[in-house]
Enzyme design. Structure first.
Site, PDB file in Angstrom:
ATOM      1  N   THR A  81     -26.330  57.979   0.074  1.00 29.19           N
ATOM      2  CA  THR A  81     -26.021  57.045  -1.011  1.00 29.19           C
ATOM      3  C   THR A  81     -26.228  55.592  -0.568  1.00 29.19           C
ATOM      4  OG1 THR A  81     -24.289  58.652  -1.608  1.00 29.19           O
ATOM      5  CG2 THR A  81     -24.492  56.736  -2.994  1.00 29.19           C
TER       6      THR A  81
ATOM      7  N   GLU B  48     -24.681  64.681   6.310  1.00 31.68           N
ATOM      8  CA  GLU B  48     -24.889  63.471   5.515  1.00 31.68           C
ATOM      9  C   GLU B  48     -23.566  63.030   4.905  1.00 31.68           C
ATOM     10  OE1 GLU B  48     -26.784  62.084   1.259  1.00 31.68           O
ATOM     11  OE2 GLU B  48     -27.715  63.805   2.268  1.00 31.68           O
TER      12      GLU B  48
ATOM     13  N   LYS C  86     -36.336  63.041  -0.483  1.00 31.81           N
ATOM     14  CA  LYS C  86     -35.292  63.821  -1.127  1.00 31.81           C
ATOM     15  C   LYS C  86     -35.639  63.919  -2.607  1.00 31.81           C
ATOM     16  CE  LYS C  86     -31.084  62.095  -2.241  1.00 31.81           C
ATOM     17  NZ  LYS C  86     -29.635  61.792  -2.150  1.00 31.81           N
TER      18      LYS C  86
ATOM     19  N   ARG D 155     -19.741  56.887  -0.687  1.00 30.30           N
ATOM     20  CA  ARG D 155     -19.112  56.863  -2.014  1.00 30.30           C
ATOM     21  C   ARG D 155     -17.613  56.616  -1.919  1.00 30.30           C
ATOM     22  NH1 ARG D 155     -21.965  62.114  -5.002  1.00 30.30           N
ATOM     23  NH2 ARG D 155     -24.102  61.647  -4.378  1.00 30.30           N
TER      24      ARG D 155
END
Length: 204
Positions: A68, A41, A128, A45
């Site tokens: 994200t 993953e 998640k 960011r």
């Protein structure tokens, strides 16, 4: 088995990666895959994240997704970069509907019963749990599993190598997200591969 469940069952730990320099991406991916962690993953960011996804996809065996993702434009950029699955820190109706319409495996973040119910309304059952430790830890997720036993989870946030096994012992927890596998700066590929081997051995 759904596509996202197949991804979640591939390895006990999904490395959560913050890539500052795309030039390091392929080396990091090779070390993680060599250590037995194929699902990666890449969090959106940093400015290098989309290029890092493209580089990591060149590594044989790697299954590279984007994390994200907080809105539809981010979803579209990640898919355009080649992301094979999408992870978000939370869940909105707009993002959920867009991900479902795109047909891409989607792992939205949840922190409460209401979040899970919103996901179920959209037809989602895999989530998640984030931020896992700050949100009450394993006890909190076990409490949520009670009324939502049909759901499966990947807790992420604050989990370490020495605590991951406790989470993975719960049948509804298919994997955990881990940020401890890759340090900052120039990657130490030997250390990354060693950490990946230890993480992949959590479920034998």
């Amino acid at each position: 088995m759904t596509a996202i469940e197949k991804i979640m069952r591939t390895a006990p730990v999904i490395p959560v990666l913050v890539i500052e320099d795309a030039a390091h991406a392929r080396d990091i991916a090779q070390a993680l895959v060599a250590g037995g962690l194929r699902v990666l993953e890449v969090t959106l960011r940093t400015a290098a994240a989309l290029d890092a996804i493209a580089e990591m996809k060149k590594v044989p065996g790697a299954i590279v997704g984007a994390g994200t993702i907080i809105d539809v434009p981010g979803l579209e950029c990640a898919i355009a970069a080649g992301a094979e699955f999408i992870v978000s820190p939370g869940l909105t109706n707009n993002l959920g509907k867009a991900a479902i319409a795109k047909g891409i495996p989607f792992l939205p973040g949840i922190a409460s019963a209401s979040d899970i119910m919103r996901g179920l309304d959209l037809g989602l059952t895999h989530f998640k749990f984030f931020p896992a430790e700050a949100n009450g830890g394993l006890a909190a997720l076990k409490a949520l599993i009670g009324p939502f036993g049909q759901c499966k989870f990947c807790p992420t946030g604050g989990i370490k190598q020495d605590t991951a096994a406790d989470w993975l012992a719960v049948p509804e927890i298919l994997c955990v997200g881990g940020s401890w596998l890759v340090g900052k700066g120039v990657p130490d590929v030997a250390a990354i591969e060693s950490a990946a081997r230890a993480a992949s051995a959590l479920r034998n």
